[in-house]
Write a protein that holds these residues in place. Structure first.
Motif, mmCIF file in Angstrom:
data_model
loop_
_atom_site.group_PDB
_atom_site.id
_atom_site.type_symbol
_atom_site.label_atom_id
_atom_site.label_comp_id
_atom_site.label_asym_id
_atom_site.label_seq_id
_atom_site.Cartn_x
_atom_site.Cartn_y
_atom_site.Cartn_z
ATOM 1 N N ASP A 10 2.126 -6.673 3.732
ATOM 2 C CA ASP A 10 2.098 -6.291 2.308
ATOM 3 C C ASP A 10 3.336 -5.489 1.908
ATOM 4 O OD1 ASP A 10 1.191 -4.200 3.894
ATOM 5 O OD2 ASP A 10 0.072 -3.271 2.252
ATOM 6 N N ASN A 63 1.445 6.788 3.817
ATOM 7 C CA ASN A 63 0.751 8.069 4.011
ATOM 8 C C ASN A 63 1.687 9.133 4.550
ATOM 9 O OD1 ASN A 63 -1.734 7.052 3.188
ATOM 10 N ND2 ASN A 63 -2.106 6.182 5.216
ATOM 11 N N VAL A 107 -12.422 8.959 -1.470
ATOM 12 C CA VAL A 107 -12.445 7.503 -1.581
ATOM 13 C C VAL A 107 -11.643 7.120 -2.823
ATOM 14 C CG1 VAL A 107 -13.896 5.449 -1.856
ATOM 15 C CG2 VAL A 107 -14.678 7.361 -0.447
ATOM 16 N N GLY A 135 -10.083 3.713 -4.675
ATOM 17 C CA GLY A 135 -10.053 2.246 -4.707
ATOM 18 C C GLY A 135 -10.841 1.633 -3.558
ATOM 19 N N GLY A 136 -11.933 2.275 -3.187
ATOM 20 C CA GLY A 136 -12.797 1.752 -2.128
ATOM 21 C C GLY A 136 -12.294 2.049 -0.718
ATOM 22 N N GLU A 137 -11.230 2.855 -0.616
ATOM 23 C CA GLU A 137 -10.698 3.178 0.721
ATOM 24 C C GLU A 137 -10.727 4.681 0.952
ATOM 25 O OE1 GLU A 137 -7.025 1.486 2.050
ATOM 26 O OE2 GLU A 137 -7.422 -0.392 0.988
ATOM 27 N N MET A 138 -11.004 5.034 2.206
ATOM 28 C CA MET A 138 -11.016 6.454 2.573
ATOM 29 C C MET A 138 -9.574 6.915 2.741
ATOM 30 S SD MET A 138 -14.279 7.211 2.996
ATOM 31 C CE MET A 138 -14.778 8.318 4.274
ATOM 32 N N VAL A 139 -9.188 7.927 1.988
ATOM 33 C CA VAL A 139 -7.810 8.429 2.071
ATOM 34 C C VAL A 139 -7.839 9.880 2.530
ATOM 35 C CG1 VAL A 139 -5.675 8.861 0.792
ATOM 36 C CG2 VAL A 139 -7.064 6.859 0.247
ATOM 37 N N SER A 140 -7.071 10.156 3.584
ATOM 38 C CA SER A 140 -7.051 11.529 4.096
ATOM 39 C C SER A 140 -5.618 12.049 4.240
ATOM 40 C CB SER A 140 -7.752 11.592 5.454
ATOM 41 O OG SER A 140 -7.106 10.722 6.356
ATOM 42 N N GLY A 198 0.828 -1.195 0.000
ATOM 43 C CA GLY A 198 0.000 0.000 0.000
ATOM 44 C C GLY A 198 0.866 1.249 0.000
#
Lengths: 255, 70
Positions: free
Chosen positions: A212, A45, A54, A56-61, A42
């Motif tokens: 990962d 961050n 959102v 790829g289906g993930e919340m990114v902040s 991944g």
């Protein structure tokens, strides 16, 4: 085999027979590591952004730090260079124990491959440094100790070239190779000795590397080690072939 | 672009050349080394061939001189 049971290291045995397969495995592992670094691992961050999206289906902040992908090759080549310097020291010890020139030859070849991986570490490190820190060089503890290591490896070859007499050259090179190795644990441990170092401490139980991230890293690491092994055996066989040619030439001239 | 996405991806495009360069340089260094070793091997193989020919010539000459003496 000698009277004391000592046996000079040989080429052409099982270590050479497995070399092409090991090299191929190394190429496959490092390629898999490369691919997984960009697919499975991944994104790391960075700083928080002013909202959430959102992806790829993930919340990114947070900012996604792409430059961190350099790490998946940078650390493996650095570790490989240190392992090869470890072998330089080991072959040096074996030479001093036995006075067999074959060990000195192996030490010289291992040092050449160590230099190759040292340069690869410097290239990848420079790319990270230029982008993330905005400079081409800084006297950060890990960088400084590794830079010293690079200079030591260069000096190893300069020192070898300064001796004409093979026995003397091999003795000095062996001792120097052992002394050179002292910088390896220092470089490895400097992030622990000087906690202010900006280099992270990777090898620890709570390194924070998720599976990962760890998988591509380990694949690249074992891949690079296998490639180094393959290069070492290839270079060794080439060197021994050179020596045989020189020997035959001498015999033909004498005849 | 959405300003939040712009913030999220802010480092990706500028860092891409550095990431690509880092990987390319590692492979380039390895490739240069392999080419260097291969060139040396080829040169040595050529020398072996030349030496074998020289040896064959010498053996032929020696056999001929022995036959002449007989």
């Amino acid at each position: 085999m000698g009277k004391d049971g000592y046996r000079s290291p040989q080429t052409g045995g099982v270590l050479d027979r497995i070399a092409p397969v090991v090299t191929l495995i190394g190429a496959l592992l490092s390629t898999a590591g490369f691919v997984l670094a960009f697919t499975l691992a991944g994104p790391v961050n960075g700083a928080t952004v002013n909202g959430v999206e959102v992806i790829g289906g993930e919340m990114v902040s947070n900012q996604l730090l792409f430059s961190q992908k350099i790490f998946y090759f940078h650390m493996p080549v650095a570790v490989t260079s240190m392992v090869m310097i470890g072998f330089v020291a080991y072959f040096g010890i074996r030479f001093l124990q036995t006075r067999d020139a074959a060990w000195d030859e192996r030490a010289r070849i291992a040092a050449g491959i160590a230099l190759l991986f040292v340069l690869a570490t410097m290239f990848t490190g420079e790319m990270w440094e230029r982008f993330e820190w905005g400079v081409w060089w800084t006297w950060e503890p890990r960088l400084t100790t590794y830079f010293i290591l690079m200079l030591l490896v260069f000096a190893y070859f300069v020192m070898r070239a300064s001796f004409d007499e093979p026995e003397r050259r091999a003795t000095f090179a062996s001792v120097y190779g052992i002394v050179m190795f002292i910088d390896v644990p220092i470089t490895f441990a400097i992030t622990r000795i000087v906690p202010s170092s900006v280099h992270p401490t990777i090898f620890r139980t709570d390194s924070g590397l998720s599976p990962d991230m760890l998988l591509p890293l380990l694949l690249s690491l074992f891949g690079m080690l296998c490639i180094a092994y393959g290069l070492f055996r290839l270079r060794l066989r080439a060197q021994e072939l050179d020596e045989r040619v020189e020997h035959i030439k001498e015999q033909l001239d004498e005849a | 672009m959405n300003p939040i996405l712009e913030q999220i991806y802010a480092t990706i495009l500028p860092s891409a050349p550095f990431v690509i360069a880092a990987y390319a340089l590692v492979w380039l260094a390895l490739l240069v080394y392999v080419v260097f070793v291969t060139v040396r091997l080829k040169r040595t193989e050529a020398q072996v061939t030349a030496l074998e020919e020289a040896l064959a010539h010498r053996q032929t000459d020696e056999t001929a001189s022995v036959l002449k003496k007989d």
